[in-house]
Design a protein around this motif. Structure first.
Motif, PDB file in Angstrom:
ATOM      1  N   GLU A 133      68.461 -33.080 -34.074  1.00  0.00           N
ATOM      2  CA  GLU A 133      69.054 -32.362 -32.940  1.00  0.00           C
ATOM      3  C   GLU A 133      68.701 -30.877 -32.941  1.00  0.00           C
ATOM      4  O   GLU A 133      69.137 -30.138 -32.064  1.00  0.00           O
ATOM      5  CB  GLU A 133      70.583 -32.514 -32.952  1.00  0.00           C
ATOM      6  N   TYR A 134      67.918 -30.450 -33.895  1.00  0.00           N
ATOM      7  CA  TYR A 134      67.586 -29.033 -34.009  1.00  0.00           C
ATOM      8  C   TYR A 134      66.302 -28.699 -33.252  1.00  0.00           C
ATOM      9  O   TYR A 134      65.296 -29.400 -33.380  1.00  0.00           O
ATOM     10  CB  TYR A 134      67.399 -28.641 -35.475  1.00  0.00           C
ATOM     11  N   ILE A 135      66.344 -27.617 -32.471  1.00  0.00           N
ATOM     12  CA  ILE A 135      65.155 -27.101 -31.804  1.00  0.00           C
ATOM     13  C   ILE A 135      64.800 -25.778 -32.463  1.00  0.00           C
ATOM     14  O   ILE A 135      65.609 -24.850 -32.481  1.00  0.00           O
ATOM     15  CB  ILE A 135      65.385 -26.906 -30.296  1.00  0.00           C
ATOM     16  N   ILE A 136      63.582 -25.703 -33.016  1.00  0.00           N
ATOM     17  CA  ILE A 136      63.133 -24.501 -33.704  1.00  0.00           C
ATOM     18  C   ILE A 136      62.103 -23.804 -32.831  1.00  0.00           C
ATOM     19  O   ILE A 136      61.052 -24.375 -32.529  1.00  0.00           O
ATOM     20  CB  ILE A 136      62.525 -24.824 -35.084  1.00  0.00           C
ATOM     21  N   ASN A 137      62.414 -22.596 -32.410  1.00  0.00           N
ATOM     22  CA  ASN A 137      61.511 -21.783 -31.607  1.00  0.00           C
ATOM     23  C   ASN A 137      60.851 -20.761 -32.533  1.00  0.00           C
ATOM     24  O   ASN A 137      61.490 -19.813 -32.981  1.00  0.00           O
ATOM     25  CB  ASN A 137      62.269 -21.078 -30.479  1.00  0.00           C
ATOM     26  N   PHE A 138      59.557 -20.984 -32.809  1.00  0.00           N
ATOM     27  CA  PHE A 138      58.871 -20.137 -33.788  1.00  0.00           C
ATOM     28  C   PHE A 138      58.614 -18.734 -33.251  1.00  0.00           C
ATOM     29  O   PHE A 138      58.607 -17.770 -34.016  1.00  0.00           O
ATOM     30  CB  PHE A 138      57.553 -20.789 -34.204  1.00  0.00           C
ATOM     31  N   ASP A 139      58.376 -18.615 -31.933  1.00  0.00           N
ATOM     32  CA  ASP A 139      58.108 -17.300 -31.354  1.00  0.00           C
ATOM     33  C   ASP A 139      59.334 -16.391 -31.423  1.00  0.00           C
ATOM     34  O   ASP A 139      59.245 -15.214 -31.762  1.00  0.00           O
ATOM     35  CB  ASP A 139      57.652 -17.431 -29.902  1.00  0.00           C
ATOM     36  N   LYS A 140      60.495 -16.943 -31.074  1.00  0.00           N
ATOM     37  CA  LYS A 140      61.733 -16.158 -31.065  1.00  0.00           C
ATOM     38  C   LYS A 140      62.434 -16.160 -32.421  1.00  0.00           C
ATOM     39  O   LYS A 140      63.428 -15.457 -32.606  1.00  0.00           O
ATOM     40  CB  LYS A 140      62.697 -16.707 -30.004  1.00  0.00           C
TER      41      LYS A 140
END
Length: 220
Positions: A133-140
């Motif tokens: 359920e985790y969304i990892i945004n590498f840019d932010k």
């Protein structure tokens, strides 16, 4: 696509039921909503990778609803489903921030191809990944769960991002330490790595970081 979650917003129960069954047959996870109000409640409690949206649901201000979706869930792509297929309707739909457009009645295989295409574009666009359920945004340098951000320190995020980008690969402590801290120290090596893995496990309700005894850590 396993673990890919799709929200179907459609007031026709026959269409929504058949669409959900077909998506699940293709290894997607799907949930159905028959109204804008119910959709908002569902989105508040769940992360979705894509929304299939019947653009002509009754009793709704489409402009307001789409603005809400793009404001609160701007990283979730939208594909419009509609029985109207004139050029004017298509242009109008895409102007309302849809990422693609499929006319009813639609071919299920074509719809699946459109879904996969949009998901690929979004993944490249926002440079992100999803683990459970985790969304990892590498840019932010952000991680969210159920649309709620989870605060991580810079080092915690760097460690998690490194493991996520090497999903399923067991990484030894020395490699992790050099990647995250940028130097090598035998004493600090195991201590810092293990402590920061412990920090992450405390903050993430789902234990996505696994230990392989005597070898290192990996994300599944």
């Amino acid at each position: 696509m396993e673990n890919t979650k799709i929200l179907i917003v459609e007031d026709n129960p026959t269409i929504s039921k058949n669409l959900r069954l077909y998506l699940e047959l293709k290894s997607f996870k799907a949930e159905v909503s028959d109204s804008a109000e119910n959709s908002e409640k569902i989105l508040e409690k769940n992360n979705f990778d894509l929304i299939l949206l019947d653009i002509w649901l009754p009793w709704i201000n489409w402009d307001e609803f789409l603005q809400l979706l793009k404001k609160k869930w701007d990283n979730t792509p939208i594909i419009f489903l509609t029985s109207r297929d004139t050029d004017e309707d298509i242009i109008s739909g895409l102007d309302l921030w849809a990422d693609d457009y499929v006319s009813k009645p639609f071919d299920y295989e074509i719809l699946i191809a459109r879904i996969n295409s949009v998901l690929r574009r979004y993944k490249k666009k926002i440079n992100s990944d999803k683990i459970w359920e985790y969304i990892i945004n590498f840019d932010k340098e952000e991680i969210s769960d159920w649309n709620k951000k989870i605060f991580l320190s810079s080092l915690e995020f760097k460690l998690l991002a490194f493991l996520v980008k090497n999903k399923w690969k067991v990484i030894d402590r020395a490699t992790i330490y050099e990647e995250v801290w940028g130097n090598f120290d035998d004493f600090q090596l195991s201590r810092n790595t293990d402590i920061y893995v412990w920090y992450l496990r405390k903050k993430l309700w789902k234990d996505i970081i696994k230990t392989k005894k005597w070898s290192g850590y990996y994300v599944e």
